[in-house]
Design an enzyme around this catalytic site. Structure first.
Site, mmCIF file in Angstrom:
data_model
loop_
_atom_site.group_PDB
_atom_site.id
_atom_site.type_symbol
_atom_site.label_atom_id
_atom_site.label_comp_id
_atom_site.label_asym_id
_atom_site.label_seq_id
_atom_site.Cartn_x
_atom_site.Cartn_y
_atom_site.Cartn_z
ATOM 1 N N GLY A 98 0.855 -1.551 -0.035
ATOM 2 C CA GLY A 98 -0.260 0.106 -0.308
ATOM 3 C C GLY A 98 0.817 1.376 -0.257
ATOM 4 N N GLN B 48 2.923 10.143 1.444
ATOM 5 C CA GLN B 48 4.526 9.303 2.011
ATOM 6 C C GLN B 48 4.967 9.730 0.316
ATOM 7 O OE1 GLN B 48 2.376 4.547 2.302
ATOM 8 N NE2 GLN B 48 4.046 4.982 3.529
ATOM 9 N N CYS C 186 5.756 -0.518 7.456
ATOM 10 C CA CYS C 186 5.761 0.770 6.070
ATOM 11 C C CYS C 186 6.934 1.635 5.624
ATOM 12 C CB CYS C 186 5.351 1.749 7.520
ATOM 13 S SG CYS C 186 4.478 3.664 6.975
ATOM 14 N N LEU C 187 6.535 1.632 4.479
ATOM 15 C CA LEU C 187 8.025 2.037 3.644
ATOM 16 C C LEU C 187 7.855 3.586 4.369
ATOM 17 C CD1 LEU C 187 6.124 1.596 -0.020
ATOM 18 C CD2 LEU C 187 7.991 0.240 1.055
ATOM 19 N N HIS D 21 -4.003 0.943 7.787
ATOM 20 C CA HIS D 21 -3.150 1.227 8.143
ATOM 21 C C HIS D 21 -2.899 2.747 6.981
ATOM 22 C CE1 HIS D 21 1.515 0.946 7.978
ATOM 23 N NE2 HIS D 21 1.570 1.450 6.890
ATOM 24 N N GLU D 22 -3.311 2.938 6.075
ATOM 25 C CA GLU D 22 -3.299 3.734 5.013
ATOM 26 C C GLU D 22 -3.722 4.746 5.129
ATOM 27 O OE1 GLU D 22 -1.279 3.350 2.796
ATOM 28 O OE2 GLU D 22 -0.230 1.276 3.533
ATOM 29 N N HIS E 42 -2.739 7.596 7.216
ATOM 30 C CA HIS E 42 -0.967 8.220 7.000
ATOM 31 C C HIS E 42 -2.206 9.183 6.256
ATOM 32 C CE1 HIS E 42 2.272 6.565 6.202
ATOM 33 N NE2 HIS E 42 2.043 5.065 6.028
#
Ligand code: NI
Length: 162
Positions: free
Chosen positions: A44, A49, A88-89, A130-131, A134
């Site tokens: 994701g 991000q 997480c990226l 999670h997304e 953000h």
């Protein structure tokens, strides 16, 4: 590939603004985000991000189609929680088990501006939550017990300095 902002960047901490146009430029942006997500081996990727303070994210989990959520809202959550390991990226190399509602119901628009409602559980529900965090300036480590978070972030910073 677009640059992925990591923890410490202001854009990851703001409350993102709604998307209000579904034009060709938006479609192209979504394509680039899918490419960036895959190159980063993520499942994701949320707009903040990649430095865009707007309310949308892209995702694709194993065996599922590509999904786009624009201006998403979670409208129902189960009382039952699930524990799952998250990463997480924007915090490379940090993983931790985290409790979240096991089932959710989400309303959003797709990349063509069509509204939909989706019931999700398992890993799909996990990634959506999670997304969506953000878009509100929340990172998964914020939801960990303070001691766990501090330990993981100290290790992360040490690795980044090395
Ligand atoms: Ni993330």
């Amino acid at each position: 590939m677009m640059d992925i902002y990591t923890i410490g960047a202001d854009v990851l901490r703001g409350n993102a603004a709604p998307v209000d146009s579904f034009d060709d430029e938006f479609a192209a942006l979504i394509e680039r985000m899918f490419v960036t997500m895959k190159q980063g081996k993520g499942v994701g990727l949320a707009a903040p991000q990649v430095g865009i303070p707007r309310r949308f994210f892209v995702m694709q989990i194993d065996g599922d189609k590509q999904r786009v959520f624009v201006n998403p809202e979670i409208v129902e959550t189960s009382m039952e929680l699930d524990s799952f390991e998250e990463g997480c990226l924007s915090i490379p190399g940090v993983y931790a088990d985290l409790d979240r509602p096991a089932e959710i119901r989400v309303q959003a628009w797709n990349e063509r501006g069509r509204r939909f409602t989706l019931g999700a559980d398992g890993f799909l529900a996990r990634v959506i939550q999670h997304e969506l965090d953000h878009l509100n300036g929340v990172l998964f480590v914020d939801r960990l017990p303070e001691r766990t978070r501090d330990r993981l972030l100290k290790q992360y910073e040490k690795r980044m300095r090395a």
